[in-house]
Design a protein around this motif. Structure first.
Motif, PDB file in Angstrom:
ATOM      1  N   SER A  11       0.814  -1.213   0.111  1.00  0.00           N
ATOM      2  CA  SER A  11      -0.010   0.115  -0.002  1.00  0.00           C
ATOM      3  C   SER A  11       0.979   1.218   0.015  1.00  0.00           C
ATOM      4  O   SER A  11       1.926   1.406   0.705  1.00  0.00           O
ATOM      5  CB  SER A  11      -1.042   0.046   1.342  1.00  0.00           C
ATOM      6  OG  SER A  11      -1.597   1.313   1.258  1.00  0.00           O
ATOM      7  N   ALA A  12       0.317   2.285  -0.658  1.00  0.00           N
ATOM      8  CA  ALA A  12       1.380   3.377  -1.071  1.00  0.00           C
ATOM      9  C   ALA A  12       1.308   4.256   0.254  1.00  0.00           C
ATOM     10  O   ALA A  12       2.125   5.009   0.387  1.00  0.00           O
ATOM     11  CB  ALA A  12       0.997   4.085  -2.293  1.00  0.00           C
ATOM     12  N   PHE A  72       0.777  -1.727  -9.475  1.00  0.00           N
ATOM     13  CA  PHE A  72       1.692  -0.791  -9.145  1.00  0.00           C
ATOM     14  C   PHE A  72       2.834  -0.770 -10.480  1.00  0.00           C
ATOM     15  O   PHE A  72       3.303  -1.835 -10.767  1.00  0.00           O
ATOM     16  CB  PHE A  72       2.306  -0.840  -8.015  1.00  0.00           C
ATOM     17  CG  PHE A  72       1.149  -0.844  -6.793  1.00  0.00           C
ATOM     18  CD1 PHE A  72       0.701   0.532  -6.617  1.00  0.00           C
ATOM     19  CD2 PHE A  72       0.645  -1.889  -6.236  1.00  0.00           C
ATOM     20  CE1 PHE A  72      -0.125   0.461  -5.220  1.00  0.00           C
ATOM     21  CE2 PHE A  72      -0.303  -2.019  -5.030  1.00  0.00           C
ATOM     22  CZ  PHE A  72      -0.775  -0.599  -4.834  1.00  0.00           C
ATOM     23  N   ASN A  73       3.426   0.344 -10.737  1.00  0.00           N
ATOM     24  CA  ASN A  73       4.379   0.316 -11.738  1.00  0.00           C
ATOM     25  C   ASN A  73       5.784   0.529 -11.221  1.00  0.00           C
ATOM     26  O   ASN A  73       6.723   0.932 -11.821  1.00  0.00           O
ATOM     27  CB  ASN A  73       3.924   1.390 -12.939  1.00  0.00           C
ATOM     28  CG  ASN A  73       3.951   2.875 -12.194  1.00  0.00           C
ATOM     29  OD1 ASN A  73       4.458   3.028 -11.207  1.00  0.00           O
ATOM     30  ND2 ASN A  73       3.237   3.524 -13.002  1.00  0.00           N
ATOM     31  N   HIS A  74       6.003   0.287 -10.012  1.00  0.00           N
ATOM     32  CA  HIS A  74       7.318   0.334  -9.350  1.00  0.00           C
ATOM     33  C   HIS A  74       7.972  -0.991  -9.663  1.00  0.00           C
ATOM     34  O   HIS A  74       7.477  -1.851  -9.683  1.00  0.00           O
ATOM     35  CB  HIS A  74       7.144   0.551  -7.881  1.00  0.00           C
ATOM     36  CG  HIS A  74       6.340  -0.290  -7.058  1.00  0.00           C
ATOM     37  ND1 HIS A  74       5.136   0.143  -6.309  1.00  0.00           N
ATOM     38  CD2 HIS A  74       6.348  -1.580  -6.980  1.00  0.00           C
ATOM     39  CE1 HIS A  74       4.905  -0.918  -5.783  1.00  0.00           C
ATOM     40  NE2 HIS A  74       5.442  -2.150  -6.156  1.00  0.00           N
ATOM     41  N   ARG A  96      16.210   3.722   8.912  1.00  0.00           N
ATOM     42  CA  ARG A  96      15.165   3.757   8.037  1.00  0.00           C
ATOM     43  C   ARG A  96      14.253   2.788   7.589  1.00  0.00           C
ATOM     44  O   ARG A  96      14.755   1.398   7.985  1.00  0.00           O
ATOM     45  CB  ARG A  96      15.700   4.486   6.852  1.00  0.00           C
ATOM     46  CG  ARG A  96      16.379   3.508   5.712  1.00  0.00           C
ATOM     47  CD  ARG A  96      16.896   4.190   4.594  1.00  0.00           C
ATOM     48  NE  ARG A  96      17.622   3.200   3.497  1.00  0.00           N
ATOM     49  CZ  ARG A  96      18.384   3.432   2.623  1.00  0.00           C
ATOM     50  NH1 ARG A  96      18.222   4.779   2.166  1.00  0.00           N
ATOM     51  NH2 ARG A  96      18.874   2.702   2.031  1.00  0.00           N
ATOM     52  N   TRP A  97      12.961   3.094   7.347  1.00  0.00           N
ATOM     53  CA  TRP A  97      12.081   2.036   7.343  1.00  0.00           C
ATOM     54  C   TRP A  97      11.785   1.679   5.632  1.00  0.00           C
ATOM     55  O   TRP A  97      11.800   2.470   5.068  1.00  0.00           O
ATOM     56  CB  TRP A  97      10.476   2.660   7.781  1.00  0.00           C
ATOM     57  CG  TRP A  97       9.455   1.501   8.027  1.00  0.00           C
ATOM     58  CD1 TRP A  97       9.589   0.622   8.861  1.00  0.00           C
ATOM     59  CD2 TRP A  97       8.258   1.521   7.088  1.00  0.00           C
ATOM     60  NE1 TRP A  97       8.437  -0.037   8.698  1.00  0.00           N
ATOM     61  CE2 TRP A  97       7.653   0.699   7.724  1.00  0.00           C
ATOM     62  CE3 TRP A  97       8.018   2.360   6.183  1.00  0.00           C
ATOM     63  CZ2 TRP A  97       6.546  -0.184   7.398  1.00  0.00           C
ATOM     64  CZ3 TRP A  97       6.551   1.909   5.862  1.00  0.00           C
ATOM     65  CH2 TRP A  97       5.779   0.744   6.344  1.00  0.00           C
ATOM     66  N   VAL A  98      12.226   0.317   5.712  1.00  0.00           N
ATOM     67  CA  VAL A  98      11.839  -0.302   4.256  1.00  0.00           C
ATOM     68  C   VAL A  98      10.728  -1.034   3.913  1.00  0.00           C
ATOM     69  O   VAL A  98      10.656  -2.018   4.903  1.00  0.00           O
ATOM     70  CB  VAL A  98      13.586  -1.050   3.949  1.00  0.00           C
ATOM     71  CG1 VAL A  98      13.395  -1.391   2.481  1.00  0.00           C
ATOM     72  CG2 VAL A  98      14.344  -0.178   4.283  1.00  0.00           C
ATOM     73  N   LYS A  99      10.302  -1.080   3.082  1.00  0.00           N
ATOM     74  CA  LYS A  99       8.996  -1.867   2.751  1.00  0.00           C
ATOM     75  C   LYS A  99       9.066  -2.566   1.281  1.00  0.00           C
ATOM     76  O   LYS A  99       9.684  -1.831   0.525  1.00  0.00           O
ATOM     77  CB  LYS A  99       7.717  -1.165   2.841  1.00  0.00           C
ATOM     78  CG  LYS A  99       7.631  -0.037   1.933  1.00  0.00           C
ATOM     79  CD  LYS A  99       6.328   0.765   2.218  1.00  0.00           C
ATOM     80  CE  LYS A  99       5.123   0.079   1.749  1.00  0.00           C
ATOM     81  NZ  LYS A  99       3.800   0.909   1.734  1.00  0.00           N
ATOM     82  N   GLY A 100       8.579  -3.662   1.457  1.00  0.00           N
ATOM     83  CA  GLY A 100       8.490  -4.539   0.047  1.00  0.00           C
ATOM     84  C   GLY A 100       8.095  -5.935   0.199  1.00  0.00           C
ATOM     85  O   GLY A 100       7.114  -6.100   0.915  1.00  0.00           O
ATOM     86  N   TYR A 101       8.966  -6.955  -0.327  1.00  0.00           N
ATOM     87  CA  TYR A 101       8.424  -8.194  -0.070  1.00  0.00           C
ATOM     88  C   TYR A 101       9.800  -9.118   0.183  1.00  0.00           C
ATOM     89  O   TYR A 101      10.777  -9.017   0.027  1.00  0.00           O
ATOM     90  CB  TYR A 101       7.882  -8.639  -1.771  1.00  0.00           C
ATOM     91  CG  TYR A 101       6.457  -8.299  -2.084  1.00  0.00           C
ATOM     92  CD1 TYR A 101       5.417  -8.552  -1.733  1.00  0.00           C
ATOM     93  CD2 TYR A 101       6.891  -6.824  -2.748  1.00  0.00           C
ATOM     94  CE1 TYR A 101       4.244  -7.702  -1.988  1.00  0.00           C
ATOM     95  CE2 TYR A 101       5.661  -6.163  -3.152  1.00  0.00           C
ATOM     96  CZ  TYR A 101       4.289  -6.861  -2.731  1.00  0.00           C
ATOM     97  OH  TYR A 101       3.151  -6.182  -3.366  1.00  0.00           O
ATOM     98  N   ASN A 113       3.647 -12.211   1.122  1.00  0.00           N
ATOM     99  CA  ASN A 113       5.006 -11.879   1.485  1.00  0.00           C
ATOM    100  C   ASN A 113       5.400 -10.572   1.456  1.00  0.00           C
ATOM    101  O   ASN A 113       6.345 -10.000   1.495  1.00  0.00           O
ATOM    102  CB  ASN A 113       5.705 -12.401   0.185  1.00  0.00           C
ATOM    103  CG  ASN A 113       5.845 -14.138   0.172  1.00  0.00           C
ATOM    104  OD1 ASN A 113       5.269 -14.502  -0.915  1.00  0.00           O
ATOM    105  ND2 ASN A 113       6.215 -14.699   1.101  1.00  0.00           N
ATOM    106  N   ALA A 114       4.223  -9.471   1.701  1.00  0.00           N
ATOM    107  CA  ALA A 114       4.646  -8.156   1.638  1.00  0.00           C
ATOM    108  C   ALA A 114       5.291  -7.963   3.314  1.00  0.00           C
ATOM    109  O   ALA A 114       4.906  -8.639   4.010  1.00  0.00           O
ATOM    110  CB  ALA A 114       3.503  -7.013   1.664  1.00  0.00           C
TER     111      ALA A 114
END
Length: 734
Positions: A250-251, A334-336, A499-504, A526-527
């Motif tokens: 989620s953005a 999402f296009n990232h 710092r906070w990192v988000k992904g999978y 897996n998020a």
């Protein structure tokens, strides 16, 4: 007596400018809390100097080059310290952004260009305040807009405007009262002594301060309406399961917490030999409720030839190059890009140009109409191996070092953070001397039996609750967001940048290919979010505080790493080994005298930095000198070019006003030529003097017509028709 009155008036104007500056300051205070804007001190100093210049009525040819120089200097220190040629880089950025504006791509403008526009806006706003205060003697509209602006921010952003409202009301009502008093004095055309003025000002000031004090200290009833922000977010994020969100990317991370339900929808597959976490973006502004984008002090970087220029590790970190392929599902919205830390190249099979979005490190298409997602692409990345001995030697960096190397947002904490969170962080780390030991102490504490991993019975912090404080002391139940956010906040509490990192995560094994590569499937389940800590001289190091998850990065001791390197050397080809031995034999032995390479490199970088600063300052100095000389030449010969603009302006005026303005402009033009009307001269005497200079009677004829319009109140329009050509001849004379 006149001199005393002038001093009194100057003091009054100074008070007006000072209070107007304080009101304008209130517009800048919240920027660092709810936008990507940092370095607000540069903006505050700029408007302070602008107010001083305006107060002292400095000529435009003095203020203009100084202000341009200040803006260029601020842009350099904020954005361009690493650029070898600052003026050329700034000029290229301006050209790029003008193109973006022409194409309607406003959101893609570089932060440096947006900052330049913001400086120009502040410059104009100071002059607008000058007009309102000095000429209009009204400030109500600006005060009203300030109140609306601050209250909206207080409602819809994390900015706390409790004391800002009090300050604005005090400053605003004082200025309103003083300006109203001046308007009355101007209408009545009377002069008032300082004593009489105090009789007006002191009771007004006392009343304002008493009212503000009572308003700030008296108890207040609870709001009748609920906070609209949680309601709006609930409506927009709600799905068909009673408002419970699904797992997945989620953005919006501004309001963390609440239960999640599983979602096995596939996101992408990847094939390769080295598992890794897949990053989407980093966020570094903790608000007490969630995360916002990091302060974007760098412009988006275009990936030239699909090369990722970002440096996550220094050369001291040992890395190994790996390749992988990513295949994103067609339905992914999402296009990232999804990529591991250490990525050096990212090549879409559809040849889509890419860019990295500043410090958030999100990689997205660099096109006006981007596709739904990136589809398939190949990644080359460097997997790091961190030597524990190197990490354990590091001490906690100073704030100045963090600000200089990566930015102060990585130590940011909200002022509302409960003190017991900081106390817990200190108690966990006070016996540890080195940075790595402090980080591990906090990571191990979150991984202890004190806390439990749970996705269902997870609380949402209340209006006056802090997200981390609630998890650490009240619920002690949560998922990755709770663990990662809590670790970062405690690290920052003891001065460690994170710092906070988000992904999978890397997902589950799907199949094994013939070439030995494994194929993994990654779903919304897996998020994940995790922590990256900055170690000086090494770079960003991944840590995993969430229970049940394993850090994908490799940590080893130096002796074990040396044995690995030795085994690799023994496996090398024999001819290559002999060539290397011969090359070493040819070099003279210099035991104990050879200098390490790193200090030389640092010295070279320091010398380059000093040279860049010196070059930049010389460019700025040359620019200021050029602007100053140009301004002086224009001012020196203003009598030659100003009449052109004066004539054009007079032609646009109403006919009943044109004559009076034109005659005054002519007197000023004659003064510029060295023919000033002395106070003892009448208009006719001065006209005769001018005619004697030019050898005709045009000035006398024009003056007689002007006196008929001004003193006899004859038709000014008709008289101007008779004298317009005469006036134009006089003002255009060389």
């Amino acid at each position: 007596m006149f001199h005393t009155h002038q001093q009194q008036r100057r003091f009054e104007l100074f008070i007006y400018y000072f209070v107007a500056f304080l009101l304008l300051w209130e517009w800048l205070r919240p920027l660092q809390d709810f936008t990507e804007t940092s370095h607000t001190s540069y903006f505050i100093m700029f408007i302070a100097l602008m107010c001083l210049f305006t107060f002292f009525r400095l000529k435009w040819f003095v203020t203009f080059p100084i202000c341009i120089g200040l803006i260029l200097l601020a842009l350099y220190f904020i954005f361009y310290q690493t650029e070898p040629s600052y003026p050329a880089a700034l000029f290229d950025d301006i050209k790029d952004n003008v193109t973006l504006i022409r194409l309607g791509m406003w959101s893609d403008m570089y932060p440096s260009f947006r900052t330049l526009l913001f400086y120009i806006l502040l410059w104009l706003l100071v002059y607008l305040l000058h007009y309102w205060v000095v000429y209009q003697q009204r400030i109500f509209f600006f005060l009203l807009m300030t109140i609306i602006y601050v209250t909206i921010l207080d409602t819809f952003t994390p900015y706390d405007a409790t004391f800002a409202i009090v300050r604005i009301m005090v400053f605003g009502f004082c200025l309103l009262g003083l300006l109203y008093f001046d308007r009355l004095r101007s209408v009545e055309r009377i002069r008032i002594s300082q004593k009489e003025r105090l009789k007006w000002c002191l009771p007004m000031l006392t009343l304002v301060l008493i009212s503000a004090t009572l308003g700030a200290t008296l108890p207040k009833s609870d709001p009748n309406w609920p906070d609209p922000v949680p309601f709006l977010k609930t409506v927009t994020n709600q799905d068909g399961d009673g408002g419970q969100n699904k797992v997945g990317y989620s953005a919006d991370d501004t309001s963390l917490g609440g239960p999640f339900r599983e979602d096995r929808t596939p996101v992408f597959k990847w094939s390769g030999k080295e598992p890794s976490y897949f990053r989407v973006e980093t966020k570094s502004i903790y608000t007490g409720k969630g995360w916002e984008d990091a302060s974007n002090d760098t412009k988006p970087v275009r990936l030239e030839d699909n090369k990722v220029q970002n440096q996550w590790f220094t050369e001291r970190v040992k890395t190994k190059v790996h390749e992988m392929r990513v295949d994103i599902e067609k339905n992914y919205q999402f296009n990232h890009a999804l990529y591991p830390i250490g990525t050096t190249s990212l090549t879409p099979l559809d040849e889509i140009p890419l860019k990295m979005m500043g410090k958030t490190e999100k990689i997205v298409p660099a096109v006006q109409h981007p596709p739904q997602n990136l589809g398939n692409y190949r990644i080359s990345f460097q997997s790091p191996t961190f030597i524990l001995e190197d990490l354990q030697k590091m001490k906690v960096p100073t704030k100045q070092q963090v600000n200089r190397e990566i930015g102060r947002e990585y130590l940011q904490l909200p002022s509302s953070l409960p003190e017991r969170v900081k106390t817990l962080a200190y108690s966990l780390t006070e016996t540890k001397n080195q940075m790595y030991d402090k980080v591990k102490a906090i990571e191990d504490y979150l991984g202890s039996d004190t806390y439990s991993y749970e996705t269902q019975n997870v609380a949402v912090p209340g209006q006056n609750q802090d997200y981390v404080d609630q998890f650490l002391f009240d619920t002690k139940i949560g998922y990755c967001d709770n663990f990662s956010t809590s670790m970062i906040v405690m690290l920052r509490s003891v001065g460690i940048p994170a710092r906070w990192v988000k992904g999978y995560t890397s997902g589950q094994l799907f199949e094994t290919q013939m070439d030995g590569d494994n194929v993994y499937e990654v779903t919304n389940n897996n998020a994940h979010s995790w922590v990256e800590v900055y170690f000086p001289k090494l770079g960003w190091v991944t840590f995993e505080p969430t229970k049940g998850f394993t850090n994908p990065e490799e940590f080893t001791n130096e002796s074990h790493f040396s044995n690995q390197r030795k085994d690799q050397k023994e496996e090398e080809d024999q001819p290559e080994s002999k060539a290397r031995e011969n090359q070493q034999a040819e070099q003279p032995q210099q035991k104990g005298t050879k200098q390490p390479a790193e200090p030389k490199e640092q010295t070279t970088q320091t010398e380059r930095s000093v040279m860049n600063v010196g070059s930049m300052l010389s460019y700025i100095l040359a620019g200021i000198i050029l602007l100053g000389n140009t301004s002086w030449i224009l001012y020196r010969f203003r009598a030659r070019w100003l009449p052109f603009f004066i004539v054009r302006k007079v032609k646009r005026l109403a006919e009943d006003e044109a004559f009076f303005y034109a005659y005054d402009a002519l007197l000023k033009q004659l003064k510029r030529k060295g023919m000033e009307k002395k106070p003892s001269m009448t208009l006719r005497e001065f006209a005769a003097f001018i005619d004697g200079k030019y050898g005709d009677d045009e000035m006398t004829e024009l003056t007689l017509l002007y006196e008929r319009a001004f003193y006899r109140k004859e038709d000014a329009s008709a008289l101007w028709h008779q004298s317009a050509k005469l006036w134009e001849n006089l003002i255009n004379r060389r």
